[in-house]
Design a protein around this motif. Structure first.
Motif: not given
Length: 270
Positions: A233-237, A269-270
């Motif tokens: 979640l963090i790495q994907s923004g 979340i997108q």
């Protein structure tokens, strides 16, 4: 007049005895007079206060007869100055605390929800009430009976998501976000190499908070999956508010049951 030394001594002793015995006799007489003059039970409190003040004044007068040395006087003066400073500082702190409380109270009273905000908040409160019932039913069906109440108690304790929910986005936006978030979380967990060692009871998302309940089929599996999920979640923004979500583990007969929250920032979340 022929006065012998023995007569003089006897006279002096008599004077001393009279001088010593006078205060005692006088005190007894005064006590009797006070007893006779004792006010009735309906006497006012003012008389008592006046008597107390009189005693205090008499005490001060008695103390004033003691004349300390100049060095003692200076020490007493310094001590009084220090005490007065401490009292002033404490008073200032009390005033500051009271002022802050007053300001906070005023601000809170000035903040009023609009009709639309009130409607959204009421909808969320109703949802939380129903969700608590569903959560209990879900855990009842999946937890050993001996664990149910202790785990529910810890889940509800200090849990804003279940006690003080906050509206962070409108209903339509939240429903769309929740649907996507729940599906993405389930997919990631199931596709993780250790996902088959985790049994999910439920994944529920609402107002930027997701709640995951389940159990480990192999010890330590969920911890590793959750760490990988957080990193993803963090790495994907898709940032997560660190350490704010409630995380609980209960072990029973070799199995670990868990309750985990993930709290997102304002952008979903997108």
């Amino acid at each position: 007049m022929n006065i012998k030394l023995r007569d003089v001594v006897i006279f002096i002793i008599a004077l001393l005895i009279g001088y010593i015995s006078y205060p005692t006799t006088h005190q007894v007489e005064n006590t009797q007079n006070l007893m006779l003059a004792t006010p009735s039970p309906t006497a006012t409190q003012a008389n008592t206060d006046a008597a107390n003040n009189t005693l205090l004044c008499q005490s001060d007068v008695g103390q004033s007869r003691l004349k300390p040395s100049e060095q003692e006087t200076n020490s007493i003066s310094e001590l009084r100055t220090t005490i007065e400073k401490i009292e002033r500082d404490k008073c200032a702190q009390d005033i500051l605390v009271a002022t802050r409380k007053s300001i906070d109270s005023s601000v809170a009273n000035e903040i009023e929800l609009t009709p639309e905000q009130h409607r959204l908040q009421q909808e969320l409160n109703n949802w939380v009430t129903k969700h608590q019932q569903n959560l209990r039913e879900n855990l009842t069906n999946n937890l050993p009976a001996v664990m149910l109440e202790p785990m529910l108690e810890q889940i509800i304790k200090d849990n804003p998501f279940l006690n003080e929910p906050t509206v962070k986005q409108d209903t339509i936006t939240d429903e769309q976000w929740a649907y996507v978030a729940e599906q993405q979380l389930r997919d990631f967990i199931q596709q993780h190499p250790l996902g088959y060692n985790v049994e999910l009871f439920n994944v529920v998302c609402k107002q930027l908070t997701c709640e995951i309940t389940g159990k480990e089929l192999q010890f330590g599996s969920w911890q590793q999956v959750f760490i990988a999920l957080s990193t993803h979640l963090i790495q994907s923004g898709r940032q997560r508010v660190s350490d704010n979500g409630k995380i609980l583990y209960y072990q029973h007969e070799g199995l670990v049951y868990f309750y985990t929250q993930i709290i997102f920032l304002e952008h979903p979340i997108q």
